[in-house]
Enzyme design. Structure first.
Site, PDB file in Angstrom:
ATOM      1  N   HIS A 166      44.657  55.432  44.160  1.00  0.00           N
ATOM      2  CA  HIS A 166      45.663  54.542  44.972  1.00  0.00           C
ATOM      3  C   HIS A 166      45.840  53.475  43.595  1.00  0.00           C
ATOM      4  O   HIS A 166      44.740  53.058  43.309  1.00  0.00           O
ATOM      5  CB  HIS A 166      45.190  53.606  46.034  1.00  0.00           C
ATOM      6  CG  HIS A 166      45.795  52.581  46.582  1.00  0.00           C
ATOM      7  ND1 HIS A 166      47.358  52.557  46.733  1.00  0.00           N
ATOM      8  CD2 HIS A 166      45.555  51.167  46.998  1.00  0.00           C
ATOM      9  CE1 HIS A 166      47.564  51.410  47.144  1.00  0.00           C
ATOM     10  NE2 HIS A 166      46.794  50.443  47.429  1.00  0.00           N
ATOM     11  N   ASN A 187      51.555  47.588  43.367  1.00  0.00           N
ATOM     12  CA  ASN A 187      50.817  48.316  44.465  1.00  0.00           C
ATOM     13  C   ASN A 187      52.125  48.383  45.774  1.00  0.00           C
ATOM     14  O   ASN A 187      52.241  47.666  46.235  1.00  0.00           O
ATOM     15  CB  ASN A 187      49.873  47.285  45.055  1.00  0.00           C
ATOM     16  CG  ASN A 187      49.238  47.899  46.138  1.00  0.00           C
ATOM     17  OD1 ASN A 187      49.422  48.841  46.850  1.00  0.00           O
ATOM     18  ND2 ASN A 187      48.026  47.150  46.541  1.00  0.00           N
ATOM     19  N   CYS A 226      47.307  51.034  53.175  1.00  0.00           N
ATOM     20  CA  CYS A 226      47.223  51.561  51.783  1.00  0.00           C
ATOM     21  C   CYS A 226      46.504  53.184  52.209  1.00  0.00           C
ATOM     22  O   CYS A 226      46.969  53.966  51.189  1.00  0.00           O
ATOM     23  CB  CYS A 226      46.580  50.831  50.731  1.00  0.00           C
ATOM     24  SG  CYS A 226      47.183  49.148  50.414  1.00  0.00           S
TER      25      CYS A 226
HETATM   26  N1  ACO Z   1      48.573  34.043  37.862  1.00  0.00           N
HETATM   27  C1  ACO Z   1      48.044  33.136  37.503  1.00  0.00           C
HETATM   28  N2  ACO Z   1      46.684  32.630  37.678  1.00  0.00           N
HETATM   29  C2  ACO Z   1      46.525  33.032  39.028  1.00  0.00           C
HETATM   30  C3  ACO Z   1      47.147  34.183  39.651  1.00  0.00           C
HETATM   31  C4  ACO Z   1      48.396  34.395  39.082  1.00  0.00           C
HETATM   32  N3  ACO Z   1      49.049  35.386  39.824  1.00  0.00           N
HETATM   33  N4  ACO Z   1      46.576  34.183  40.965  1.00  0.00           N
HETATM   34  C5  ACO Z   1      45.371  33.675  40.767  1.00  0.00           C
HETATM   35  N5  ACO Z   1      45.343  32.889  39.713  1.00  0.00           N
HETATM   36  C6  ACO Z   1      44.320  32.027  39.364  1.00  0.00           C
HETATM   37  C7  ACO Z   1      43.480  31.413  40.451  1.00  0.00           C
HETATM   38  O1  ACO Z   1      44.303  30.400  41.045  1.00  0.00           O
HETATM   39  C8  ACO Z   1      42.286  31.289  39.699  1.00  0.00           C
HETATM   40  O2  ACO Z   1      42.329  29.955  39.073  1.00  0.00           O
HETATM   41  P1  ACO Z   1      41.058  28.931  39.152  1.00  0.00           P
HETATM   42  O3  ACO Z   1      40.073  29.679  38.071  1.00  0.00           O
HETATM   43  O4  ACO Z   1      41.887  27.682  38.271  1.00  0.00           O
HETATM   44  O5  ACO Z   1      40.601  28.447  40.573  1.00  0.00           O
HETATM   45  C9  ACO Z   1      42.017  32.356  38.628  1.00  0.00           C
HETATM   46  O6  ACO Z   1      43.354  32.694  38.495  1.00  0.00           O
HETATM   47  C10 ACO Z   1      41.001  33.391  38.909  1.00  0.00           C
HETATM   48  O7  ACO Z   1      41.413  33.793  40.199  1.00  0.00           O
HETATM   49  P2  ACO Z   1      40.585  34.877  41.105  1.00  0.00           P
HETATM   50  O8  ACO Z   1      40.963  35.223  42.431  1.00  0.00           O
HETATM   51  O9  ACO Z   1      39.171  34.487  40.805  1.00  0.00           O
HETATM   52  O10 ACO Z   1      40.968  36.028  40.146  1.00  0.00           O
HETATM   53  P3  ACO Z   1      40.474  37.597  40.272  1.00  0.00           P
HETATM   54  O11 ACO Z   1      39.839  37.950  38.701  1.00  0.00           O
HETATM   55  O12 ACO Z   1      39.477  37.629  41.544  1.00  0.00           O
HETATM   56  O13 ACO Z   1      41.770  38.492  40.232  1.00  0.00           O
HETATM   57  C11 ACO Z   1      42.998  39.565  41.831  1.00  0.00           C
HETATM   58  C12 ACO Z   1      42.505  38.243  41.505  1.00  0.00           C
HETATM   59  C13 ACO Z   1      43.799  40.285  40.820  1.00  0.00           C
HETATM   60  C14 ACO Z   1      43.535  39.408  43.173  1.00  0.00           C
HETATM   61  C15 ACO Z   1      41.541  40.460  42.167  1.00  0.00           C
HETATM   62  O14 ACO Z   1      40.702  39.827  43.138  1.00  0.00           O
HETATM   63  C16 ACO Z   1      41.974  41.885  42.915  1.00  0.00           C
HETATM   64  O15 ACO Z   1      42.574  42.757  42.068  1.00  0.00           O
HETATM   65  N6  ACO Z   1      41.781  42.051  43.994  1.00  0.00           N
HETATM   66  C17 ACO Z   1      42.070  43.239  44.634  1.00  0.00           C
HETATM   67  C18 ACO Z   1      43.061  42.728  45.612  1.00  0.00           C
HETATM   68  C19 ACO Z   1      44.138  44.147  45.610  1.00  0.00           C
HETATM   69  O16 ACO Z   1      44.415  44.952  44.871  1.00  0.00           O
HETATM   70  N7  ACO Z   1      44.878  43.888  46.859  1.00  0.00           N
HETATM   71  C20 ACO Z   1      45.679  44.892  47.170  1.00  0.00           C
HETATM   72  C21 ACO Z   1      45.812  45.285  48.587  1.00  0.00           C
HETATM   73  S1  ACO Z   1      44.327  46.182  49.051  1.00  0.00           S
HETATM   74  C22 ACO Z   1      44.435  47.378  48.182  1.00  0.00           C
HETATM   75  O17 ACO Z   1      45.504  48.007  48.030  1.00  0.00           O
HETATM   76  C23 ACO Z   1      43.327  48.127  47.393  1.00  0.00           C
END
Ligand code: ACO
Length: 329
Positions: A256, A286, A116
């Site tokens: 970003h 993204n 990214c």
């Molecule tokens: N739909 C529904 N539920 C979901 C989904 C989905 N798409 N994905 C995960 N869940 C569930 C999980 O299974 C979990 O369920 P549980 O509590 O029963 O176990 C619950 O939602 C919470 O999951 P978490 O992973 O704890 O959710 P979080 O609040 O951390 O959000 C996310 C996840 C959006 C991926 C977050 O961690 C994030 O934004 N991270 C940054 C990742 C990113 O942007 N990466 C891109 C590449 S790097 C960059 O560009 C910066």
């Protein structure tokens, strides 16, 4: 202290695939909901390339638009730097394929792999090559077809990404506008938190690797989130300090576009009001290295970015890599 800009933007362009995948569409593919995706990421839809389409086509269209915008012909381009981790093939560099498609027969072309951060890394590399080696018309492009490498059964990742390309044409600064500062960072200690293990020598193509989804993006979302916020805040602080400026001097911040919550956390920690922050993650998801140049092009063409405005850009991605830049447009 702030240096005199050596390079400036002459034109910008962008291209995205026509097909749009909404959150409602995703609800049909995987166990997710529009409500969850909007609340956790701010994403409402993303553009996705048809399977088997070439990144080089998207990139060529974005580059052509940038050249047109600048009134420069393809044979005047002497350098093409493409930030990407989802090129047409392992080799040759997609930048070389783009060179041919554009008809930029006088250019040197290569790809740059910084996930990214590819576009902002490309800006600093371009500036260095322009100053040290005299390149004068330089395309810096970010382009990705990341949807070609997601596991559509993995709801943790498949809802996040979209495809697209954004390009800028750089030339020597003639009037005090241009790139004021750049800062790059990397930390390979965290290479295991966000990766695609397929396609390299470690996991050559095999039925077993395909079945194990080795070729899909893997991510530890929470860890990525945490590092993204602190690294982006640090990078922005660095470029402003080096320029002898503060966050109050910024007219606009282009972070970003990974996730609205990351953007909000960065701007809160950095004390920049959201009115000064450009957000389009709701429409594109993204797009990795393409996100900042797509935003820049939207701002210049459609959102009335004023000449002379001070724009901060900041990013974070796999590697980990991160970067920031200050631009007087
Ligand atoms: N739909 C529904 N539920 C979901 C989904 C989905 N798409 N994905 C995960 N869940 C569930 C999980 O299974 C979990 O369920 P549980 O509590 O029963 O176990 C619950 O939602 C919470 O999951 P978490 O992973 O704890 O959710 P979080 O609040 O951390 O959000 C996310 C996840 C959006 C991926 C977050 O961690 C994030 O934004 N991270 C940054 C990742 C990113 O942007 N990466 C891109 C590449 S790097 C960059 O560009 C910066």
């Amino acid at each position: 202290m702030s240096k005199k800009p050596q390079v400036m933007i002459l034109g910008t362009g962008r291209a995205v695939p026509e097909k749009i995948l909404t959150n409602a569409d995703l609800e049909q593919i995987v166990d997710t909901s529009d409500e969850w995706i909007v609340a956790r990421t701010g994403i409402r839809q993303r553009h996705v390339a048809e399977p088997g389409s070439a990144l080089s086509d998207l990139v060529t269209e974005a580059a052509r638009n940038a050249l047109q915008n600048a009134g420069v012909t393809a044979d005047e381009v002497d350098l093409i730097i493409l930030g990407t981790v989802s090129g047409d093939m392992q080799f040759p560099a997609t930048a070389c394929i783009v060179q041919e498609k554009l008809g930029a027969k006088n250019a040197v072309a290569f790809d740059l792999s910084a996930a990214c951060s590819g576009f902002l890394y490309g800006l600093q590399v371009a500036e260095g090559m322009m100053v040290a080696s005299g390149y004068r018309r330089v395309l810096v492009i970010g382009g990705e077809v990341l949807t070609s490498m997601v596991n559509w059964q993995d709801r943790d990742t498949c809802v996040l990404f979209g495809d697209g390309a954004g390009a800028v044409l750089l030339g020597p600064s003639t009037d005090g506008r241009g790139l004021l500062q750049t800062f790059l960072g990397s930390n390979g200690a965290h290479s295991n938190l966000l990766y695609n293990a397929g396609g390299g020598c470690l996991n050559p193509p095999s039925a077993a690797n395909l079945a194990a989804q080795v070729y899909a993006i893997r991510m530890e979302g929470k860890e990525v989130f945490r590092h993204a916020v602190s690294s982006m805040v640090g990078a922005l602080t660095k470029v402003l300090e080096r320029a002898g400026l503060t966050e109050k001097d910024l007219d606009l911040l282009i972070p970003h576009q990974a996730n609205l919550r990351i953007i909000e956390a960065v701007t809160k920690r950095f004390k920049v009001p959201m009115e000064k922050v450009y957000v389009n993650v709701d429409r594109y998801g993204n797009t990795s290295s393409a996100s900042i140049p797509i935003a820049l092009d939207e701002l210049r063409r459609d959102a009335g970015l004023k000449d002379g405005a001070l724009v901060g850009m900041v990013t974070f991605g796999a590697g980990f890599t991160w970067a920031a830049a200050l631009l007087r447009v």
